[in-house]
Structures are given as structure tokens and as C-alpha cells.
Scaffold this motif. Structure first.
Motif, PDB file in Angstrom:
ATOM      1  N   VAL A 382       0.886  -1.206  -0.017  1.00 23.11           N
ATOM      2  CA  VAL A 382       0.025  -0.028   0.114  1.00 23.11           C
ATOM      3  C   VAL A 382       1.036   1.479  -0.129  1.00 23.11           C
ATOM      4  N   LEU A 383       0.843   2.088  -1.209  1.00 25.69           N
ATOM      5  CA  LEU A 383       1.657   3.271  -1.429  1.00 25.69           C
ATOM      6  C   LEU A 383       0.908   4.291  -0.811  1.00 25.69           C
ATOM      7  N   ASN A 384       1.419   5.170   0.262  1.00 20.36           N
ATOM      8  CA  ASN A 384       0.822   6.339   0.778  1.00 20.36           C
ATOM      9  C   ASN A 384       1.750   7.309   0.271  1.00 20.36           C
ATOM     10  N   GLN A 385       1.089   8.131  -0.637  1.00 23.11           N
ATOM     11  CA  GLN A 385       1.584   9.308  -1.467  1.00 23.11           C
ATOM     12  C   GLN A 385       1.418  10.656  -0.573  1.00 23.11           C
ATOM     13  N   THR A 386       0.494  10.731   0.758  1.00 19.59           N
ATOM     14  CA  THR A 386       0.112  11.631   1.211  1.00 19.59           C
ATOM     15  C   THR A 386       0.514  11.731   2.735  1.00 19.59           C
ATOM     16  N   SER A 387      -0.112  12.622   3.305  1.00 21.06           N
ATOM     17  CA  SER A 387       0.474  12.532   5.041  1.00 21.06           C
ATOM     18  C   SER A 387      -0.569  11.925   5.915  1.00 21.06           C
ATOM     19  N   TYR A 388      -1.777  11.428   5.235  1.00 20.61           N
ATOM     20  CA  TYR A 388      -2.632  10.607   5.839  1.00 20.61           C
ATOM     21  C   TYR A 388      -2.090   9.573   6.521  1.00 20.61           C
ATOM     22  N   PRO A 412      -2.899  -7.285   8.718  1.00 19.06           N
ATOM     23  CA  PRO A 412      -3.879  -6.832   9.695  1.00 19.06           C
ATOM     24  C   PRO A 412      -5.103  -6.417   8.627  1.00 19.06           C
ATOM     25  N   PRO A 413      -6.327  -6.535   9.276  1.00 16.50           N
ATOM     26  CA  PRO A 413      -7.477  -5.783   8.498  1.00 16.50           C
ATOM     27  C   PRO A 413      -7.564  -4.371   8.392  1.00 16.50           C
ATOM     28  N   SER A 414      -6.713  -3.699   9.289  1.00 16.08           N
ATOM     29  CA  SER A 414      -6.549  -2.394   9.278  1.00 16.08           C
ATOM     30  C   SER A 414      -5.308  -1.940   9.223  1.00 16.08           C
ATOM     31  N   LEU A 415      -4.884  -0.887   8.488  1.00 15.30           N
ATOM     32  CA  LEU A 415      -3.510  -0.304   8.598  1.00 15.30           C
ATOM     33  C   LEU A 415      -3.468   1.127   9.085  1.00 15.30           C
ATOM     34  N   SER A 416      -2.445   1.341   9.970  1.00 15.46           N
ATOM     35  CA  SER A 416      -1.972   2.815  10.305  1.00 15.46           C
ATOM     36  C   SER A 416      -0.844   2.870   9.448  1.00 15.46           C
ATOM     37  N   LEU A 417      -0.766   4.046   8.631  1.00 15.28           N
ATOM     38  CA  LEU A 417       0.149   4.229   7.434  1.00 15.28           C
ATOM     39  C   LEU A 417       1.220   5.113   8.086  1.00 15.28           C
ATOM     40  N   THR A 418       2.231   4.844   7.261  1.00 17.90           N
ATOM     41  CA  THR A 418       3.677   5.330   7.131  1.00 17.90           C
ATOM     42  C   THR A 418       3.447   6.704   5.994  1.00 17.90           C
ATOM     43  N   PRO A 419       3.490   7.844   6.425  1.00 15.97           N
ATOM     44  CA  PRO A 419       3.288   9.034   5.745  1.00 15.97           C
ATOM     45  C   PRO A 419       4.375   8.883   4.483  1.00 15.97           C
ATOM     46  N   ILE A 420       3.875   9.125   3.158  1.00 17.11           N
ATOM     47  CA  ILE A 420       4.767   9.033   2.138  1.00 17.11           C
ATOM     48  C   ILE A 420       5.668   8.027   2.001  1.00 17.11           C
ATOM     49  N   GLY A 421       5.219   6.735   1.725  1.00 17.10           N
ATOM     50  CA  GLY A 421       5.962   5.586   1.944  1.00 17.10           C
ATOM     51  C   GLY A 421       4.953   4.293   1.531  1.00 17.10           C
ATOM     52  N   TRP A 422       5.804   3.093   1.662  1.00 13.19           N
ATOM     53  CA  TRP A 422       5.159   2.044   1.232  1.00 13.19           C
ATOM     54  C   TRP A 422       4.681   1.190   2.848  1.00 13.19           C
ATOM     55  N   ASN A 423       3.387   0.704   2.765  1.00  9.60           N
ATOM     56  CA  ASN A 423       2.965  -0.182   3.897  1.00  9.60           C
ATOM     57  C   ASN A 423       2.459  -1.560   3.276  1.00  9.60           C
ATOM     58  N   SER A 448      -9.783   4.694   1.613  1.00  8.26           N
ATOM     59  CA  SER A 448      -9.533   5.960   1.636  1.00  8.26           C
ATOM     60  C   SER A 448      -9.676   6.487   0.227  1.00  8.26           C
ATOM     61  N   GLY A 449      -9.340   5.615  -0.600  1.00  4.35           N
ATOM     62  CA  GLY A 449      -9.458   6.133  -2.015  1.00  4.35           C
ATOM     63  C   GLY A 449      -8.289   6.984  -2.636  1.00  4.35           C
ATOM     64  N   THR A 450      -7.226   7.002  -1.745  1.00  2.00           N
ATOM     65  CA  THR A 450      -6.081   7.751  -2.084  1.00  2.00           C
ATOM     66  C   THR A 450      -4.721   7.005  -2.183  1.00  2.00           C
ATOM     67  N   MET A 451      -4.688   5.629  -1.847  1.00  2.00           N
ATOM     68  CA  MET A 451      -3.510   4.921  -1.842  1.00  2.00           C
ATOM     69  C   MET A 451      -3.483   3.996  -3.148  1.00  2.00           C
ATOM     70  N   SER A 452      -2.217   3.908  -3.320  1.00  2.00           N
ATOM     71  CA  SER A 452      -2.074   2.845  -4.722  1.00  2.00           C
ATOM     72  C   SER A 452      -1.566   1.452  -4.141  1.00  2.00           C
ATOM     73  N   LEU A 453      -2.103   0.489  -4.587  1.00  2.00           N
ATOM     74  CA  LEU A 453      -2.220  -0.855  -4.071  1.00  2.00           C
ATOM     75  C   LEU A 453      -1.359  -1.694  -5.494  1.00  2.00           C
ATOM     76  N   ASN A 454      -0.398  -2.444  -4.711  1.00  3.42           N
ATOM     77  CA  ASN A 454       0.364  -3.287  -5.681  1.00  3.42           C
ATOM     78  C   ASN A 454       0.367  -4.845  -5.062  1.00  3.42           C
ATOM     79  N   PRO A 455      -0.495  -5.653  -5.676  1.00  2.88           N
ATOM     80  CA  PRO A 455      -1.287  -5.527  -6.944  1.00  2.88           C
ATOM     81  C   PRO A 455      -2.645  -4.962  -6.698  1.00  2.88           C
TER      82      PRO A 455
END
Length: 622
Positions: A382-388, A412-423, A448-455
Motif C-alpha cells: 500500500v503506497l501512501n503518497q500523502t500525509s494521511y 492486519p484488517p486495518s493499517l496505520s500508515l507511514t506517510p509518504i511511503g510503502w505499507n 480511503s480512495g487515495t492509496m496505490s495498491l500493488n497488486p
């Protein structure tokens, strides 16, 4: 006169008369049959890169009849292309016969063309003088779409291609007009609206037709015009597109709109089809790779999975665009995706990049196999490109949706994110004992509708387990103190008649050693990633071992073991300490390996759902 005199005179007179008759027949002898050849015109000027036509005429002389063979040659011989309309002509007595010679020149050179007609011992020729002229530069306009049918409030696109003719090179400007002119009529635009075209080349622009909710439902004509400077000055060529506006239809999109793959790899994206204004029906999907230039080989194939969808009123359906690369250089390609239900056609163009190195952990599409009654896992990035900072939850849809089909969860079923980075999270796929065998498509989304998923999508195959073997070469090393490095080769052979997947996971003491797996010199193998193995084939991985600070020897134990594994075991290879009491009799539980400093690290190769075939590297301090 006496009889004797008479006998002497009569033979002499007879001889004289015969000689006279013979001599008199020579001047009046009939001429031999023959033919003549002529050309029209006998001289002409042809613009460079263009063609000229010359008529070749044969005429029968003296009642000649028969076949006359024709040939044409030029001086100099390097350039002209000479094409005869017929390689031979048949003449009737006192008749004529005609054909054409097409002359095409590519260089600024004058030529002499000789046309020869031959029949037996008879041969005649005619000469054509060809002077070169300035090329009649021009261009032509074409499109990849036929009649357009577009639901109002939506847009549609068409690819417009401008191709150079006769060495044309210059800038093309695009314009468009829609008729009839009405309130809320469709509008057109181009991207780009101006572009260069090289000689012998072509360039493509995208025509976008935009409609409104109040666009009248009727037929329109779109005049597509391209303007450029040719030998004749400013020149405009146009084509007409027929457009019909309807009330309901569907629209398509891609997520992501671009993707990357390796030089010999497979990846793709998700194509989403959405019903608009209550549209319902079956749609057909297709994909094609646009060539770099006419006639250039394309080392890429594209397909849709599935290639047909059933839309219900205001519903959404997904398909996968799958691109397979076979030995391409690092470059980009455009793929055109077309979705239609017959008269209603929607299309879009996607760009994907071929890279020299591709990390499989960050691909758009991935593959997974499982058997009934098992659980398999796949790492999701999960790529977070925001500060969320979250939380973000993932969810999945499975197609087709069948009773007792695969169940999807995330750990886990829910993620707390690292800002501007991969999770990362794990997708867990659970099948039942009665899950239908076959291929399923899993589409992933996040809250959130703002993350990039691979795959973003996974192709899951539920199948019977395959039988395979694993061998290691080489199996014994001595690594020097300090930064010792060694390499081994892992050969995984499919012994089954069906293709399948194997997951490979190294288990070792990370404080003393690093292990890296490679699929090929430019492609990492990510731990636990499903490795496709076709039936009857062998896949090879390279293992790189690097030692830190100790002198260590690697002894070949070659201790075979057979055991069934749930795929989640692949993530459980790092327990604190496990009992290896069975080690002395060669009966090993390969589910865990001992990682305490006093024990020997191992590399363990697992199949996630079937039978395990393992060779071990064991390392002891030297």
C-alpha cells in the motif's frame, strides 16, 4: 523448217521460258511474319517517390501470331521499381495487344528504361527516357473508428492517424466541425492539436467527442480536418465520422492507467465497465498493442480476462488487461482496449513501460494458486503518497461469485500508515473442500480512495496440487571471514501434467547471513511470491549468500522430507526455537527451523499447498 532443226529449237525455247519464270518470281516473294513494339509516352518526368505509367503496344506484321514475352530494365539499375502489367502478350494475325509499365523512382536520378519483346528468334525493343522531378509531398488521414454511438452526458474517443506520402515532412494542425449545429451539440477536441510528421512516418492524435446531459438524441457528422504544407502549398485533407447520440450506454476506465513490467514478464491493469442511464446487456472486450511503426515486430501480446461481461442496469463489472512481454528492449508501448455490445463501442489507450529490471513485489497484477480446503497468502503493498496516517482497510471482490467460492480476508484488517511511503498487509485466501475448481479474479480496493495498491488484482487458480522436485547446486561452500559471498542454483521441476505454482522461502540466521534469490540477472524473486511452473518444465532460481564476520562452511546434508503445508507457514518460518528432536533419525518436521545462534541456519524450499521436496544447506562455524 526441217524436222532436225525443229527438235533443236523447241528444248531451247522451253529452257529459256523456265528460267524467265524462275527469275520473275524473286521480286514478288512474301515478307516473313514479325511484330513491332512501341511505348507511349517515350519520355516523361516522375516526381521522386512517385510513379508513372507507360503504355506498351505490340502490332502484328505480316500476319504474325503467337506469344511475345516482355521484360523491362533500367540504366542505371539501382533504383527504379519496374512492374509490367503482363509478362507476355499474345498477338493474333494483323492484331494489336497492349499492357502497362509502372515506373516508381525513389532517387533524384534520370533513367533510361528499355522494354524488350521476344518471340523465338524475333526480338524488338523500345526506349523510355525518365527524368526525375520534385516529390509531390502529401499526407493522408485515417481513423481506427467507424460510426460512433455515444450515450449523452458521456465522452467518446477516436484515434486519428496522419501518414506521410512522397517524403512529406512537416507540422500538422487539426480542426473539427460538428453538423448540424444545435444547442448542446457535441463538441470535439484533439490531444495534441498540432504535431510533427516525419517523412515516411506517421503520427497519431486522440479525438475526444464530449456530449452533455441535454445533447439532443440524433445523428451528427464530425468533419475531421488535418492541414499541412505540401508541394502544392497549404493543403487540407478531411474525413467524416458519423455520430449517433443515444440515451443509455456504458463507460470504461483503467486502474491504474499505466503500469510497468520486465523485459520478459507479464503485468496489466483493471478495466472497469460501468452501466450508464440504465444500460443492460452483454459487452465484448478486446485489446491490441499499437505498433511503433508500420510493419515493425511487436514483442508484446495483450488479452482481456474475461473477454465478455454482463452488465445490469447501473451496475459495474471488471475485467483484466494482461500484457505479456517476450524479449523487448526497455521502452514504452500503447495498448488500445475496445469494449462493445455491437453498435455501441467504447475505447481507451493505455501506456505501459518495459523496464530492464522489474521487482515482482510491486506489480499491478499477480497470480496465486490454491487447492480446495487450503489457505494461501499474498503480500499486498500500500503506497501512501500523502500525509494521511490512516486507518485504512482493504476489501476485495471475487469474480465469479459462486457458492462456497474463495473467501478473502486481510491481516492486519486495518493499517496505520507511514506517510509518504510503502505499507504492507497480507491477503489471505481461504478455499473450502467443495470450492469449485477454476479461475477467479480478485479485485482489491482500499477505504480511503487515495492509496496505490500493488497488486490491484490477483488471478486465483483453484486446482489440484502439482507434484514437483527441488534440487540444489552447489550444496557445499566455504565462506571466508568478513564479507564472504557464494552462489547456488535452485532447480524446481514440475513433475505433473498440469501447470502450477511453487513458493520459495529462505530460512536463515539473519544476524550472520543474507540470502537473495534471483529469477534472472535483472529480476529479483520476492520471498513467498508464487512462482509459475508449466507442466514438464524446470524453473531455476539463483541464490546469493553473503556472510558477515564469521568463517562458515556449508555441508550438503541432502535430507529429503515430505510434508503437507498450509501456505501461511511461509510467514511462520521465524519461530524463536523449535524442537528438532527427530533430527537424529532423519524424520524432519520442516514446518519450522531452528534459528538460535548455536544451530545451523537452513534454506528451506516449500510448496504452499502440495507436497514438499527439500534440499538443505546447513552451515556450521569453521
Amino acid at each position: 523448217m526441217s524436222p532436225r532443226i525443229t527438235r533443236l529449237v523447241l528444248p531451247s525455247l522451253t529452257l529459256i521460258m523456265v528460267l524467265a519464270l524462275q527469275v520473275s518470281t524473286v521480286p514478288g516473294a512474301s515478307p516473313s511474319p514479325d511484330f513491332s513494339i512501341s511505348v507511349s509516352p517515350s519520355s516523361l518526368t516522375i516526381p521522386v517517390t512517385s510513379s508513372g505509367l507507360v503504355q506498351i503496344s505490340l502490332t502484328s506484321l505480316n500476319s504474325f501470331s503467337g506469344k511475345v514475352n516482355l521484360t523491362a530494365s533500367s540504366s542505371p539499375t539501382s533504383d527504379p521499381q519496374l512492374i509490367l502489367g503482363a509478362s507476355s502478350l499474345t498477338l493474333q494475325p494483323r492484331g494489336t495487344a497492349n499492357t502497362w509499365l509502372n515506373i516508381t523512382i525513389q532517387s533524384s536520378v534520370d533513367y533510361t528504361i528499355t522494354v524488350v519483346g521476344a518471340s523465338g528468334v524475333l526480338s524488338h525493343s523500345a526506349t523510355i527516357n525518365v527524368a526525375w522531378g520534385a516529390p509531390h509531398t502529401d499526407f493522408m488521414v485515417s481513423t481506427n473508428r467507424g460510426p460512433l454511438i455515444t450515450p449523452r452526458s458521456l465522452s467518446d474517443t477516436a484515434q486519428i492517424t496522419v501518414t506521410s506520402l512522397h517524403l512529406f515532412a512537416g507540422t500538422i494542425s487539426m480542426t473539427g466541425a460538428v453538423n448540424p449545429v444545435t444547442a448542446n451539440a457535441p463538441t470535439v477536441s484533439y490531444s495534441p492539436s498540432s504535431f510533427p510528421v516525419s517523412n515516411w512516418g506517421s503520427a497519431t492524435t486522440t479525438l475526444t467527442i464530449q456530449t452533455a446531459a441535454l445533447t439532443p438524441i440524433q445523428n451528427y457528422t464530425i468533419l475531421v480536418s488535418a492541414t499541412g504544407q505540401t508541394y502544392a502549398g497549404s493543403t487540407t485533407h478531411s474525413i467524416a465520422l458519423n455520430l449517433s447520440i443515444v440515451n443509455s450506454g456504458f463507460e470504461i476506465s483503467a486502474n491504474p492507467s499505466t503500469f510497468n513490467t520486465g523485459t520478459t514478464d507479464t503485468d496489466g491493469t483493471v478495466i472497469r465497465v460501468v452501466s450508464v442511464n440504465g444500460f443492460a446487456g452483454n459487452v465484448i472486450l478486446s485489446a491490441s498493442v499499437n505498433p511503433k511503426a508500420p510493419g515493425v515486430y511487436i514483442p508484446v501480446t495483450a488479452r482481456m480476462l474475461p473477454n465478455n461481461l454482463t452488465l445490469y442496469p447501473n451496475s459495474t463489472q471488471d475485467s483484466l488487461l494482461i500484457a505479456t512481454v517476450s524479449g523487448s528492449v526497455a521502452t514504452s508501448y500503447d495498448i488500445t482496449v475496445v469494449v462493445n455490445d455491437g453498435p455501441l463501442v467504447r475505447s481507451l489507450v493505455l501506456t505501459f513501460w518495459v523496464n530492464t529490471a522489474q521487482y515482482r513485489g510491486y506489480r499491478t497484477l499477480d497470480y496465486l494458486s490454491a487447492t480446495t480446503g487450503t489457505t494461501v497468502r499474498l503480500l499486498i503493498n500500500v503506497l501512501n503518497q500523502t500525509s494521511y496516517l490512516g486507518p485504512v482497510s482493504l476489501h476485495a471482490t471475487v469474480s465469479p461469485s459462486l457458492p462456497n467460492g474463495p473467501a478473502i480476508s486481510f491481516q492486519p484488517p486495518s493499517l496505520s500508515l507511514t506517510p509518504i511511503g510503502w505499507n504492507t498487509t497480507e491477503m489471505v485466501v481461504t478455499t473450502h473442500s467443495d470450492t469449485p475448481l477454476g479461475v477467479y479474479i480478485i479485485i482489491l480496493n482500499e477505504s480511503s480512495g487515495t492509496m496505490s495498491l500493488n497488486p490491484v488484482a490477483v488471478i486465483l487458480t483453484v486446482e489440484v496440487p502439482i507434484q514437483f522436485s527441488i534440487t540444489v547446486s552447489q550444496t557445499s561452500f566455504v565462506l571466508g571471514a568478513g564479507m564472504g559471498i557464494a552462489n547456488a542454483q535452485l532447480s524446481i521441476a514440475n513433475l505433473d501434467k498440469n501447470p502450477g505454482q511453487v513458493a520459495v522461502s529462505p530460512s536463515y540466521n539473519a544476524t550472520a547471513l543474507t540470502v537473495i534469490l534471483w529469477r534472472n540477472p535483472s529480476l529479483y524473486y520476492v520471498e513467498n511470491d508464487p512462482l509459475d511452473i508449466s507442466n514438464g518444465s524446470t524453473t531455476i532460481l539463483s541464490a546469493g549468500l553473503q556472510l558477515y564476520g564469521h568463517r562458515t562452511s556449508v555441508d550438503d546434508c541432502s535430507r529429503g522430507a515430505a510434508s503437507s503445508f498450509q501456505p501461511h507457514v511461509l510467514s511462520d518460518l521465524n519461530p524463536p526455537n523449535s524442537d528438532r528432536g527427530a533430527e537424529q533419525d532423519g524424520d524432519y518436521d520442516t514446518k519450522y527451523s531452528d534459528h538460535s545462534p548455536a544451530r545451523n541456519p537452513e534454506i528451506i524450499l516449500l510448496h504452499p499447498v502440495g507436497v514438499l521436496r527439500s534440499n538443505y544447506f546447513t552451515m556450521g562455524n569453521g
